[in-house]
Design a protein around this motif. Sequence first.
Motif: not given
Ligand SMILES: NC(=O)c1ccc[n+]([C@@H]2O[C@H](COP(=O)([O-])OP(=O)(O)OC[C@H]3O[C@@H](n4cnc5c(N)ncnc54)[C@H](OP(=O)(O)O)[C@@H]3O)[C@@H](O)[C@H]2O)c1
Length: 325
Positions: A316, A238, A235, A120, A261, A39, A189, A213-214, A263, A174, A170, A148-150
């Motif tokens: 995804n 979004m 984390i 990641e 947090t 993301r 949700y 993540f929300i 990374l 999934k 969602g 999600s990936g994480v």
């Molecule tokens: N802080 C850190 O160190 C760190 C490191 C890595 C990633 N992240 C963050 O972690 C999050 C997940 O990353 P990822 O790469 O794993 O994501 P991803 O694989 O792209 O999956 C994100 C999923 O979140 C859900 N989503 C998106 N917007 C939403 C909303 N407004 N309300 C509810 N659900 C929502 C969707 O799934 P549904 O269809 O189930 O809604 C989406 O497919 C991102 O925000 C990313 O920036 C942070």
Amino acid sequence: MKAILVEEKTQQLFIGETDMPHMGKSDLLIKVRATALNRADLLQKRGLYPPPQGASTILGLEMSGVVEEVGENVSGWKKGDRVCALLPGGGYAEYVVIPAEMAIRIPQNLSFEEAAAIPEVFLTAFLNMFWLGKLKKEETILIHAGASGVGTAAIQLAREIGANIIVTAGTEEKRSLCLSLGAAEAIDYKEGPFHEKVMDATFGKGVNLIFDFIGAPYWEQNIDSLATDGKLILIGTMGGAKLNDVNLGKLLFKRLQIIGTALRSQSIKNKIALTKDFTDFALSKFENGRLKPIIDSIWEWEKVNETHSHMEQNKNSGKVILQIP
Ligand SMILES: NC(=O)c1ccc[n+]([C@@H]2O[C@H](COP(=O)([O-])OP(=O)(O)OC[C@H]3O[C@@H](n4cnc5c(N)ncnc54)[C@H](OP(=O)(O)O)[C@@H]3O)[C@@H](O)[C@H]2O)c1
């Protein structure tokens, strides 16, 4: 070398020419074979997430590939070794340079595409679950965006230590994926508030740890879903980052901890220590198939704009991989 670059005006991505990365004495030069989307890449190309100081301005927080050159102070690696690693940037390119101590040896049973899906999301999940969240056997974790990936990495890590896992996701597809990876409960949700379902699933006790993540839209329900002494790890945001009308009393009453947090901005020393801790825990589990990189789809790098749009539309489940020729 060739790399995926950003056309600033249109924010479209294109394959262009750029300089080779500079190699130091303690580094490895890697010929990249695959990278994966995050993301952060979607935000960075829009100018909303600048890379940390000194990092490559090219997108890409992880890669897998082959060692091409070994720095003169490095031991334990040789040309031709297959490695993957976390990056502060630069993964959408033919070559990257990494500190040798950040390299993870790719288990023989994994392809380059599978290995690129690990760093990641698994390191993020590991950092937040064990270093910060201190999750233990038989405790309960609520993982939002479970597919999600994480999320898919976190479900597997929590399962491996014998924790109870509740997720939100969602779509039916999934939620099925999350259940197949080890979640006991997968909440839709979109159907209504998740809080009541979390309380039902925990017999009114609430959960010990939440991966969120929300952000803002989930704040109130998250606080209400935590058990006494519970931890909320933020984390991502979004859904939004600004809160109004916060009742801080609930934090005191339940002795809650709220932890933000990131990374990417961690020191290189911390990232090396985290990589070592994670590989000690996880590498044998990837080798014997207990842990799996969860791949949504694999694309040629010419299709990078389509891959970004795929992720932007939340299509995804697990990781989106780009092959680098
Ligand atoms: N802080 C850190 O160190 C760190 C490191 C890595 C990633 N992240 C963050 O972690 C999050 C997940 O990353 P990822 O790469 O794993 O994501 P991803 O694989 O792209 O999956 C994100 C999923 O979140 C859900 N989503 C998106 N917007 C939403 C909303 N407004 N309300 C509810 N659900 C929502 C969707 O799934 P549904 O269809 O189930 O809604 C989406 O497919 C991102 O925000 C990313 O920036 C942070």
